[in-house]
Design a protein around this motif. Structure first.
Motif, short mmCIF file in Angstrom:
data_model
loop_
_atom_site.label_atom_id
_atom_site.label_comp_id
_atom_site.label_asym_id
_atom_site.label_seq_id
_atom_site.Cartn_x
_atom_site.Cartn_y
_atom_site.Cartn_z
N TRP A 73 60.45 135.81 15.90
CA TRP A 73 59.03 136.07 16.19
C TRP A 73 58.38 136.96 15.14
N THR A 74 59.11 137.94 14.64
CA THR A 74 58.51 138.86 13.66
C THR A 74 58.13 138.12 12.38
N THR A 75 59.00 137.25 11.90
CA THR A 75 58.69 136.49 10.69
C THR A 75 57.50 135.57 10.94
N LEU A 76 57.47 134.95 12.10
CA LEU A 76 56.33 134.09 12.44
C LEU A 76 55.04 134.90 12.45
N LEU A 77 55.07 136.06 13.10
CA LEU A 77 53.87 136.91 13.18
C LEU A 77 53.44 137.39 11.79
N VAL A 78 54.39 137.81 10.98
CA VAL A 78 54.07 138.27 9.62
C VAL A 78 53.40 137.15 8.83
N ASN A 79 53.93 135.95 8.91
CA ASN A 79 53.35 134.84 8.15
C ASN A 79 51.96 134.47 8.65
N VAL A 80 51.75 134.51 9.95
CA VAL A 80 50.43 134.17 10.49
C VAL A 80 49.41 135.26 10.12
N VAL A 81 49.79 136.51 10.26
CA VAL A 81 48.88 137.60 9.90
C VAL A 81 48.58 137.57 8.39
N GLY A 82 49.59 137.34 7.58
CA GLY A 82 49.37 137.26 6.14
C GLY A 82 48.46 136.11 5.76
N ALA A 137 64.77 124.78 19.15
CA ALA A 137 64.12 126.00 18.67
C ALA A 137 63.81 125.91 17.17
N GLY A 138 64.73 125.33 16.41
CA GLY A 138 64.52 125.17 14.98
C GLY A 138 63.35 124.26 14.65
N VAL A 139 63.27 123.15 15.34
CA VAL A 139 62.17 122.21 15.09
C VAL A 139 60.84 122.83 15.56
N ALA A 140 60.88 123.54 16.69
CA ALA A 140 59.65 124.20 17.16
C ALA A 140 59.17 125.23 16.14
N TYR A 141 60.09 125.98 15.60
CA TYR A 141 59.75 126.98 14.58
C TYR A 141 59.28 126.30 13.30
N LEU A 142 59.94 125.20 12.95
CA LEU A 142 59.56 124.45 11.75
C LEU A 142 58.12 123.97 11.83
N VAL A 143 57.70 123.52 13.00
CA VAL A 143 56.34 123.00 13.18
C VAL A 143 55.35 124.15 13.45
N LEU A 144 55.76 125.09 14.26
CA LEU A 144 54.85 126.16 14.69
C LEU A 144 54.36 127.02 13.52
N LEU A 150 48.15 127.74 9.03
CA LEU A 150 46.93 127.07 8.58
C LEU A 150 45.77 127.33 9.52
N ALA A 151 46.04 127.36 10.83
CA ALA A 151 44.99 127.68 11.80
C ALA A 151 44.48 129.10 11.57
N ALA A 152 45.38 130.02 11.24
CA ALA A 152 44.97 131.40 10.97
C ALA A 152 44.08 131.48 9.74
N VAL A 153 44.41 130.75 8.69
CA VAL A 153 43.57 130.73 7.48
C VAL A 153 42.19 130.19 7.83
#
Length: 183
Positions: A73-82, A137-144, A150-153
């Motif tokens: 989750w932390t990596t996902l959050l960091v990437n979305v915030v960035g 979980a891997g595929v969900a993370y891969l897509v999510l 992109l939605a965040a941008v």
């Protein structure tokens, strides 16, 4: 047998060069001893910003640690915030204001490039699928990750444009109206 170059031909290229418009300024390549002269400051800004962004990402990992078998989750959050921050930055420096030439290398490629981590994302996907046998979980993370990034941008650009008074088509705002009377 090679023929001697005719007028208008570039002998080094081996083909006929196009005529040059006398009203167009031709920029000659910099001599080899001067090629790095203009790149030092941007490269230094990317390096400095990259260090700061990477330190911020490391701090996020310390604040919200992810266990070895947990969803990243932390990596996902960091990437979305960035990615959201990149959306804000790009609107501000390309549409709303004229920024110094080193702002984009420092903040965009440096700080935000160092903060986001799509290499860790790829390693996390591989870990979830291959090492932990958690394909769902891997595929969900891969897509999510790319979808939310992109939605965040997109959302950050839309909100920033609205905040600075610009429309998505580029109309409005100070930079667009500044150049209309020049033609």
């Amino acid at each position: 047998m090679t023929e001697a170059p005719r007028p208008g031909e570039d002998a080094r290229r081996g083909y006929r060069a196009e005529p040059i418009d006398p009203d167009v300024e031709v920029a000659l390549p910099a001599p080899p001893e001067h090629r790095w002269r203009g790149q030092g400051a941007p490269v230094a800004m990317v390096a400095l910003g990259g260090g700061l962004g990477s330190a911020a990402r490391y701090g996020a990992g310390l604040l919200w640690p992810t266990g070895p078998a947990a969803f990243p989750w932390t990596t996902l959050l960091v990437n979305v915030v960035g990615c959201a921050a990149i959306g804000v930055l790009m609107v501000l420096i390309t549409e709303a204001r004229t920024a110094h030439r080193l702002v984009r290398p420092f903040l965009g490629a440096g700080v935000l490039g160092g903060f986001t981590t799509f290499s860790t994302y790829a390693v996390d996907v591989q870990r979830l699928v291959a090492e932990e046998d958690r394909a769902a979980a891997g595929v969900a993370y891969l897509v999510l990750t790319p979808v939310t990034a992109l939605a965040a941008v997109w959302a950050a650009q839309a909100v920033t444009r609205r905040a600075v008074g610009r429309s998505p088509s580029g109309a409005g705002g100070s930079r667009a109206s500044a150049g209309k009377g020049d033609a």
